[in-house]
Design a protein around this motif. Structure first.
Motif, PDB file in Angstrom:
ATOM      1  N   GLU A   1       0.825  -1.209   0.000  1.00 22.31           N
ATOM      2  CA  GLU A   1       0.000   0.000   0.000  1.00 22.31           C
ATOM      3  C   GLU A   1       0.859   1.259   0.000  1.00 22.31           C
ATOM      4  OE1 GLU A   1      -2.750   0.016   3.220  1.00 22.31           O
ATOM      5  OE2 GLU A   1      -3.905  -1.686   2.467  1.00 22.31           O
TER       6      GLU A   1
ATOM      7  N   PRO B   1     -11.390  -5.316  -1.125  1.00 19.91           N
ATOM      8  CA  PRO B   1     -11.966  -4.366  -0.161  1.00 19.91           C
ATOM      9  C   PRO B   1     -11.074  -3.151   0.076  1.00 19.91           C
ATOM     10  CG  PRO B   1     -12.230  -6.604   0.648  1.00 19.91           C
ATOM     11  CD  PRO B   1     -11.354  -6.677  -0.573  1.00 19.91           C
ATOM     12  N   ARG B   2      -9.757  -3.350   0.082  1.00 20.21           N
ATOM     13  CA  ARG B   2      -8.839  -2.207   0.257  1.00 20.21           C
ATOM     14  C   ARG B   2      -8.902  -1.290  -0.960  1.00 20.21           C
ATOM     15  NH1 ARG B   2      -7.773  -0.165   4.315  1.00 20.21           N
ATOM     16  NH2 ARG B   2      -5.595   0.398   4.001  1.00 20.21           N
ATOM     17  N   LYS B   3      -9.003  -1.891  -2.137  1.00 21.64           N
ATOM     18  CA  LYS B   3      -9.122  -1.089  -3.356  1.00 21.64           C
ATOM     19  C   LYS B   3     -10.392  -0.232  -3.292  1.00 21.64           C
ATOM     20  CE  LYS B   3      -9.962  -1.554  -8.314  1.00 21.64           C
ATOM     21  NZ  LYS B   3     -10.398  -2.489  -9.371  1.00 21.64           N
ATOM     22  N   SER B   4     -11.492  -0.832  -2.848  1.00 22.62           N
ATOM     23  CA  SER B   4     -12.752  -0.085  -2.803  1.00 22.62           C
ATOM     24  C   SER B   4     -12.714   1.041  -1.771  1.00 22.62           C
ATOM     25  CB  SER B   4     -13.919  -1.032  -2.513  1.00 22.62           C
ATOM     26  OG  SER B   4     -13.779  -1.560  -1.222  1.00 22.62           O
ATOM     27  N   GLU B   5     -11.775   0.959  -0.828  1.00 22.30           N
ATOM     28  CA  GLU B   5     -11.618   2.043   0.156  1.00 22.30           C
ATOM     29  C   GLU B   5     -10.732   3.166  -0.378  1.00 22.30           C
ATOM     30  OE1 GLU B   5     -10.096   0.159   3.691  1.00 22.30           O
ATOM     31  OE2 GLU B   5     -11.842  -1.153   3.833  1.00 22.30           O
ATOM     32  N   GLY B   6     -10.242   3.016  -1.614  1.00 18.55           N
ATOM     33  CA  GLY B   6      -9.441   4.078  -2.227  1.00 18.55           C
ATOM     34  C   GLY B   6      -7.952   3.900  -2.102  1.00 18.55           C
TER      35      GLY B   6
END
Lengths: 276, 350
Positions: free
Chosen positions: B231, B248-253
């Motif tokens: 990250e 899920p991390r991608k969807s958090e930006g």
């Protein structure tokens, strides 16, 4: 008086019982597993362990890292202990809080903090580039240097506090007497101050080395699986290889190192005590 | 000492009190276990987010269970089950298929039956293993996670070996199940054979893995730390990562994405089982039934970008199109994994 002491010693019974059940008994069972085979008593696991070149490399790395961690902690702790012994009132509180407060932080949190420091674009590389010592970032993460710096940071209080306890009781008139007889600062340090504080140095070094030689979480997080230590081998043996005799053998080797350190440091402390 | 005696604290009473205190301390876990609504679940550390957010509140409401979960690696869960075989404290364990095989061999599981867990009849046929010894509840897919600030994508697993990525790659240890994906890819690339044959070409796999060493920054057994480095851009590629973690991390930006390289991707084998002789067996069965039911399947699959095992559920991750998704011969893995771990550790050691 003797009878009173005997009775008071009964107060240690709960603690001794607790240690016997929770610590000594499992330890004996663990050691037994390292020498027990279906055929009976055997030292074959030890022979196999010491015959494996990889294990020897891990053993040597464990000792080297523990030794260098102890050395770095000592270099930082020794002057710190003197500064603390001279500090009064609020400053002494600041020193003690600075020493003890970081112990309340988990190693995992510290490891993440170190990763921020040690990153290619982290604070340390940035500072070195800014002062012109390096042209481009150097690799610090996942190196033995990072591990030693991190471990020394965690174990520093265990080195500072024993030295501080000795330095605080140091009779300041002795170096002054040496000075009045014409001794140079260097001579005074090596022939008066250092010998008098060596018991604290030995105790602190024994604490720090024992902790560093058996550390598990810190190397797991800072250097990962490519630079294993004895503790990591123990975890791997029990948890992943499910090889209890091997895990017990390595545990016994690690325990042997720790016992040796304690015995040697006690002997050294007694000798130094007799001399001083 | 006299004063102590005058106050009634005799040597005998002191010893008695100590004995009672010690017995109380040792008995506490048993007293706690006796609470009928409590279930201790073993699961993966990476499950923490959805276990806390989705599973714990749902189970309280649906079956009245107070869930305590211990998030760790599958092999550690196995060790906990084996060490406590005579007096298990875990009721249900969620862990990977190769470790499930070892648990069955060690006689640590009790079968899941359709009578006790009706929702298992809605599962895909390939999600029920060894006559119900365990079921797959969701399946994330695994590929190569990458930092989108430094890479535009990973079209081929060959990128891990690309000299341009020197020092920019982290792979999982074989102690972690996701570590197998890099091993199998190395087998495919090293042997030139299709996956069905290459998964048995372990010597070719290790030879290819040796060529990867110049590109490795590290080998992890704790994934969260390695992912943190991805990250932050300290590394560019994280091999073997899976949809339930990266997406899920991608969807958090966060600037990460999961690539499905052309050679193929892998199905993470997430299983659930009942511990033999575990506490609160009926509540444990109710828990498993809920985990396999429509509501939990939808919620977990959506939250963790995974493919649900329940055929009545349409939510969850979409498997990337145009690439093969592989599931290896887990029996072969289970039989050889210990030897592979030792060989891998020695090969990768600095």
């Amino acid at each position: 008086m003797i009878r009173r002491v005997d009775r008071l010693s009964l107060l240690a019974v709960p603690a001794l019982g607790y240690l016997a059940v929770i610590y000594a008994l499992p330890l004996v069972m663990l050691l037994a597993k390292s020498v027990r085979t279906p055929e009976g008593f055997s030292l074959a696991e030890y022979a196999d362990f010491f015959a494996d070149e990889y294990n020897m490399r891990v053993l040597w790395r464990t000792l080297r890292v523990a030794g260098l961690t102890t050395l770095l902690a000592l270099v930082i702790a020794y002057p710190t202990a003197f500064a603390m012994s001279r500090a009064k009132g609020g400053w002494l509180t600041v020193f003690l809080v600075a020493m003890v407060l970081p112990m309340s932080l988990g190693v995992v949190v510290k490891a993440f903090a170190w990763s921020i420091l040690f990153r290619a674009n982290g604070a340390l590389n940035g500072a070195l580039q800014w002062i012109g010592l390096i042209d481009r970032p150097i690799r610090m993460m996942f190196t033995e240097t990072a591990l030693i710096v991190g471990a020394a940071n965690v174990f520093l209080p265990f080195m500072v506090l024993p030295i501080y306890a000795v330095v605080r009781q140091l009779d300041q008139r002795l170096p002054e007497a040496a000075a009045s007889l014409g001794a140079t600062p260097m001579f005074r340090f090596f022939n008066v101050t250092l010998p008098l504080t060596l018991p604290g140095v030995v105790a602190g070094s024994a604490f720090t080395f024992s902790l560093a030689v058996s550390m598990y979480v810190i190397p797991s997080l800072i250097v990962g699986e490519r630079q294993q230590t004895l503790s990591m081998l123990i975890a791997r043996s029990f948890l992943y290889l499910r090889n209890e005799p091997l895990g017990s053998t390595i545990s016994a080797v690690l325990l042997g190192i720790a016992v040796l350190v304690v015995v040697l440091s006690s002997w050294l402390a007694r000798r130094l005590g007799a001399r001083t | 000492m006299t004063r102590l005696t005058h106050r009634g604290l005799t040597r005998r009473s002191l010893l008695k009190t100590s004995a009672f205190a010690a017995a109380g301390t040792l008995a506490t876990p048993a007293l706690l276990r006796a609470q009928s609504s409590e279930l201790v679940i073993g699961c993966a550390g990476s499950h923490t987010a959805w276990m806390e957010e989705i599973v714990v509140p749902h189970m309280k409401e649906a079956i009245g269970a107070d869930i305590l979960f211990e998030g760790t690696k599958s092999s550690v869960n196995l060790e906990k089950m084996a060490s406590n075989k005579d007096q298990p404290y875990l009721s249900v364990v969620q862990m990977d298929d190769p470790v499930m095989i070892q648990a069955v061999e060690a006689d640590l599981l009790t079968p899941i039956t359709a009578e006790a867990v009706p929702n298992m009849t809605d599962l895909r046929g390939d999600a029920v293993h060894m006559d119900g010894m365990w079921c797959n509840y969701v399946q994330p897919w695994a590929g190569v996670a990458y930092n989108t600030d430094y890479s535009e994508g990973v079209p081929s697993w060959d990128a891990l070996w690309d000299p341009a990525n020197a020092g920019q790659v982290i792979i999982p240890s074989l102690q972690n199940t996701e570590g197998m994906w890099t091993l199998f890819v190395a087998a495919m690339l090293g042997s030139g054979k299709p996956f069905s044959e290459a998964q048995y070409e372990i010597d070719a796999a290790f030879a290819k893995l040796e060529e990867l060493k110049p590109n490795l920054l590290s080998v992890y057994s704790t994934m969260s730390q390695a992912f943190n480095l991805l990250e932050q851009g300290e590394i560019t590629l994280l091999s073997g990562n899976f949809s339930s973690y990266t997406l899920p991390r991608k969807s958090e930006g966060v600037p990460v994405d999961l690539a499905a390289p052309k050679e193929g991707i892998f199905a993470m084998p997430s299983g659930i089982c009942l511990v033999k002789g575990g506490p609160n067996p009926e509540l444990a069965e109710a828990y498993v039934n809920e985990m396999l039911g429509e509501k939990m399947q939808s919620a977990i699959a959506d939250f963790a970008s995974s493919v649900p095992a329940n055929t009545t559920v349409k939510a969850g991750a979409v498997i990337p199109e145009g690439v093969q998704i592989y599931s290896p011969d887990w029996a072969f893995v289970a039989a050889n994994r210990r030897a592979w771990i030792e060989r891998f550790d020695k090969l990768m050691a600095l």
